[in-house]
Scaffold this motif. Structure first.
Motif, PDB file in Angstrom:
ATOM      1  N   CYS A  15     -57.159 -12.908 -15.687  1.00  0.00           N
ATOM      2  CA  CYS A  15     -58.752 -13.719 -15.269  1.00  0.00           C
ATOM      3  C   CYS A  15     -60.013 -13.603 -14.658  1.00  0.00           C
ATOM      4  O   CYS A  15     -60.173 -13.273 -14.052  1.00  0.00           O
ATOM      5  CB  CYS A  15     -57.776 -15.045 -14.924  1.00  0.00           C
ATOM      6  N   CYS A  38     -61.062 -13.659 -10.768  1.00  0.00           N
ATOM      7  CA  CYS A  38     -59.711 -12.676 -10.274  1.00  0.00           C
ATOM      8  C   CYS A  38     -60.113 -12.489  -8.686  1.00  0.00           C
ATOM      9  O   CYS A  38     -60.329 -11.327  -9.423  1.00  0.00           O
ATOM     10  CB  CYS A  38     -59.156 -11.762 -11.161  1.00  0.00           C
ATOM     11  N   CYS A  41     -57.331 -17.284  -6.114  1.00  0.00           N
ATOM     12  CA  CYS A  41     -56.977 -16.685  -7.670  1.00  0.00           C
ATOM     13  C   CYS A  41     -57.094 -18.403  -7.853  1.00  0.00           C
ATOM     14  O   CYS A  41     -56.891 -19.611  -8.738  1.00  0.00           O
ATOM     15  CB  CYS A  41     -55.942 -17.101  -7.853  1.00  0.00           C
TER      16      CYS A  41
HETATM   17  S1  SF4 Z   1     -54.528 -13.801  -9.796  1.00  0.00           S
HETATM   18 FE1  SF4 Z   1     -54.719 -15.610 -10.392  1.00  0.00          FE
HETATM   19  S2  SF4 Z   1     -56.874 -15.073 -10.875  1.00  0.00           S
HETATM   20 FE2  SF4 Z   1     -55.469 -13.231 -11.049  1.00  0.00          FE
HETATM   21  S3  SF4 Z   1     -54.525 -12.174 -13.345  1.00  0.00           S
HETATM   22 FE3  SF4 Z   1     -53.511 -13.230 -12.173  1.00  0.00          FE
HETATM   23  S4  SF4 Z   1     -53.199 -15.662 -12.359  1.00  0.00           S
HETATM   24 FE4  SF4 Z   1     -55.609 -14.843 -13.067  1.00  0.00          FE
END
Ligand code: SF4
Ligand SMILES: Cc1ncc(C[n+]2csc(CCOP(=O)(O)OP(=O)(O)O)c2C)c(N)n1
Ligand SMILES: [Mg+2]
Lengths: 338, 420
Positions: A44, A47, A241
């Motif tokens: 994302c 992240c 996150c």
């Molecule tokens: S850790 Fe959180 S921000 Fe990173 S890819 Fe996973 S869901 Fe997305």
């Protein structure tokens, strides 16, 4: 960081790379960095986990001259980095299962010993779930045998890959998909959870450190220190996150910094079970500053406000400040203007 | 010349494994596998097996996971387990085969609880029959030793993991004459490990990446195809072994007096020795009876089984495990092999949890089959104590509470006063 940070960017405390001696610059400033996890992955926006992994692995690649292999647990990091038929990994990388990355790494290290290849090093990585919960037995075994592995936990305080459920690293009051803000005690329960860096220290392994993605040079330096040692080493990195925490994707660094500046997340190093260094809070903030910018705590600031719960979280931060000595009597710096 | 000596099965297997020069052994103790891994630990400690890293892991999941890491790193890798330990590894077993890692593992076959039971049957290996591992069953300690030497060659030739199954206690703890191959003989038979895939900083690859619907079927198809190749490879390796060591061992199936046999028993593991004795008796008495010893259960040698059994009117599958609620496991596979033939297959469950499969019991069973007294449409339990189960079924029907194992033991007078 050995240079006095006289000049820093507003709000970040980060010294601009160009002001530093080249030897002290971030690995990411080098044109010949390894790009161990390269672009095109599906993390994302904002992240913290992929940011942390990039800094950790490139620093480890530098420290080992690229002579290393990685074991990876199931989780966001694995899923977003290897959608068939692509891979972001520019180093030898093995994903086996969710709960066995420490043991896979132990096996790699044993194979290297048997082959007489002490120059090749092993790094293992997992999310908090893969580390503190399902992989914990294997992790403790790896520590106890002092296998030559650096284990890195990217702690985003929940099972993000499966849709943000509670883990043993989810903080009290946080809303997750299975600790919703429902009932009289909204969010995750108080009095539960574990802080694995302290448990790692109890194994008296050569090196344990915590870090956040707010201090990336600090993170790199810890990786370098760890790779300079042999035996079992543990690095626990707080990685916000945006999706699971409900924070803005541009606030990842800010959230991580507030975790440190409030005392919510203590940043320190330890060798053989003793704390050897603590990152002091530079400008103390009340936990509310940290909580307010994450929707996982929104229920504390709605109608009615739950000041009672905020106070309990504040008490935990105060406890950390006291326990780890996070606040100097004399901070030794001026508070700057926002 | 190898020296034939009196040796415990576990010791013999440990020595044979050591002579295959595994570079990493990662194991967790469980009866009846313990003597194998203790013995290997000794051989590593004394330097007889060198170089070898022996990892004393924290669990069987850890053991198989360390094997995965080690094998992917290009080291010849071995482990051993049994029963609950095999189940504790289950997730990693599928992972090892999915990744195509040539790990060799001994399973000292033991029952699975509840009720907890340390004695021999085949429920453990059978529960993992679809895990993608090759499964070879030893009928004797000599064969157990020989299968291990062949297993490394097979695993590494095809890059897939191999399980050598030997009956717990019955074989692992039996002391008898065994030829343990000498180091130079094994070295001549088993080339050094050249991995097909390896984690190498000079040529970085990603192993274990996620695969979605667009290619998952193809990856699984290739796993199946590789197991099918093993059906060709296993007899070749067995032939090479016989040429090198001067004794037969391994292969897919071993028919015993099946020519012109009207009734053939199918079995795996150590019970085949007992069954051979009964077959000889019956043959002496003029009954056309034979035995098919299935050495390779996975991949399933369908054509060889069919060839060996198709002429028989009756097949009796004597197996030390079953699919609860369904029936025989080897029996189902045997029916698959015999599809379209008039051969009648009887599923007989025997030897669960260490109950001895005696020659007298097998003889009684075959007498019943020959006399047409065994209904092929029902799952038959050899030597079932109907007094115990009937009593419990009556209590169940009357909704008497309590754990049934304990109630049955009470009724049998093993615990308590016997009054109920
Ligand atoms: S850790 Fe959180 S921000 Fe990173 S890819 Fe996973 S869901 Fe997305
Ligand atoms: C044995 C097993 N149980 C459950 C899962 C489902 N699962 C996959 S990833 C995951 C959560 C991962 O959480 P964490 O380790 O914290 O990593 P994150 O995705 O948060 O980075 C879960 C529960 C699984 N793959 N395997
Ligand atoms: Mg997580």
């Amino acid at each position: 960081m050995t240079v006095e940070p006289k000049l820093y960017q507003v709000d970040t405390f980060a010294v601009g790379n160009r002001l530093l001696d080249p030897a002290q610059r971030s690995e990411q400033a080098r044109a010949d960095r390894s790009n161990a996890i390269t672009s095109g992955h599906r993390a994302c926006q904002g992240c913290g986990e992929v940011l942390g992994a990039r800094y950790v692995l490139d620093a480890a690649m530098r420290a080992t001259g690229g002579n290393m292999v990685a074991a990876n647990a199931t989780g966001c990091l694995e899923v977003f980095s290897t959608p068939y038929p692509e891979t972001s990994w520019q180093l030898p990388w093995l994903h086996s299962l969710f709960g066995n990355a420490p043991a896979v790494a132990s096996g790699m290290a044993a194979a290297l010993r048997a082959q007489g290849r002490s120059d090749t090093r092993v790094v293992a990585q997992a999310g908090d779930g893969g580390t503190v919960d399902i992989g914990f037995g294997c992790l403790s075994g790896m520590f106890e045998r002092n296998d030559d592995v650096l284990f890195v936990c990217y702690d985003n305080e929940g099972y993000m890959n499966t849709g943000v459920q509670r883990s043993g690293a989810t903080p009290p009051a946080a809303r997750t998909a299975n600790t919703k803000a429902l009932g009289p005690e909204p969010g995750n329960a108080f009095g539960q959870g574990k802080f694995v860096p302290l448990i790692a220290m109890a194994h008296e392994i050569p090196y344990v450190a915590t870090a956040t993605v707010a201090d990336l040079r600090d993170l790199e330096a810890k990786v370098e220190t760890a790779m300079g040692m042999s035996g079992a080493r543990y690095l626990h990195v707080l990685v916000p996150c945006p999706l699971g925490w409900g924070s803005a994707s541009e606030d990842t660094i800010k959230v991580a910094r507030l975790a440190r500046e409030t005392g919510i997340f203590p940043v320190f190093e330890a060798e053989r079970g003793r704390i050897t260094a603590v990152s002091k809070i530079r400008r103390w903030q009340p936990v509310e500053e940290y909580l307010r910018i994450q929707r996982r705590y929104a229920h504390l600031f709605g109608e009615p406000r739950r000041d009672d719960i905020v106070a309990r979280i504040q008490a935990q931060a105060d406890h950390n400040i006291d326990r780890f000595g996070l606040l100097d009597d004399d901070p030794g710096y001026e508070q700057d203007q926002e | 010349m190898p020296v034939r000596s009196q040796i415990e099965g576990s010791q013999a297997v440990a020595r044979a494994v050591a002579r295959c020069r595994p570079q990493v052994v990662a194991a967790y103790p469980i009866s009846p596998q313990t003597h194998i891994v203790e013995s290997l630990a000794d051989l590593v400690r004394t330097g007889e097996l060198d170089p070898c890293e022996y990892l004393m892991v924290e669990s069987e999941l850890g053991a198989m996971s360390a094997c995965i890491g080690s094998s992917a790193m290009g080291s010849r890798t071995y482990t051993a387990t049994a029963s609950q330990g095999l189940l504790f590894m289950a997730e990693a077993l599928f992972n090892a085969s999915g990744l195509g890692l040539p790990i060799v593992m001994t399973v000292a076959n033991r029952a699975i609880g509840a009720p907890i039971n340390i004695w021999n049957d085949h429920s453990d290996s059978m529960s993992m029959r679809d895990s993608g591992w090759v499964q070879l069953f030893a009928s004797s300690n000599q064969e157990a030793v020989d299968l291990h030497v062949q297993a490394f060659r097979l695993a590494e030739r095809l890059s897939l993991p191999v399980m050598v199954c030997m009956d717990g206690f019955v074989l692992t703890h039996a002391v008898e004459q065994v030829d343990v191959p000498e180091q130079d003989e094994v070295d001549a038979f088993l080339p050094p490990f050249t991995p097909r895939q390896q984690l190498d900083p000079a040529q970085p690859v990603s192993i274990g990446a996620m695969v979605g619907p667009e290619a998952f079927t193809e990856v699984k198809y290739l796993m199946h195809a590789r197991q099918m190749q093993a059906l060709d490879e296993i007899p070749r390796i067995a032939a090479d072994f016989e040429a090198a060591f001067g004794r037969p061992a391994g292969g897919l199936v071993r028919p015993y007096r099946t020519d012109d046999a009207e009734t053939v028993v199918v079995a795996l593991g150590s019970q085949v020795g007992t069954i051979e004795v009964v077959v000889d008796q019956l043959r002496d008495e003029g009954h056309p009876v034979g035995l098919l010893d299935v050495t390779c259960f996975r991949p399933w040698p369908r054509d060889e089984v069919r060839r060996a059994l198709a002429g028989a009117a009756n097949v009796v599958v004597l197996e030390k495990a079953f699919a609860v609620g369904a029936g025989g496991i080897v029996g189902q596979n045997t029916r698959l092999a015999l599809a379209g033939t008039p051969t009648v297959v009887h599923d007989v469950v025997a030897g669960l949890g260490g109950r001895p499969v005696t020659a007298a019991a097998v003889r009684g069973l075959l007498d019943d089959v020959l006399a047409g007294r065994v209904d092929p449409h029902r799952l038959h339990f050899l030597g079932l104590r109907t007094d115990l189960v009937d009593g419990q079924l009556r209590r169940d029907a009357a909704s008497v509470p309590g754990p049934h194992a304990e109630s049955m033991l009470r009724e049998a007078g093993v615990i308590g006063s016997g009054s109920h």
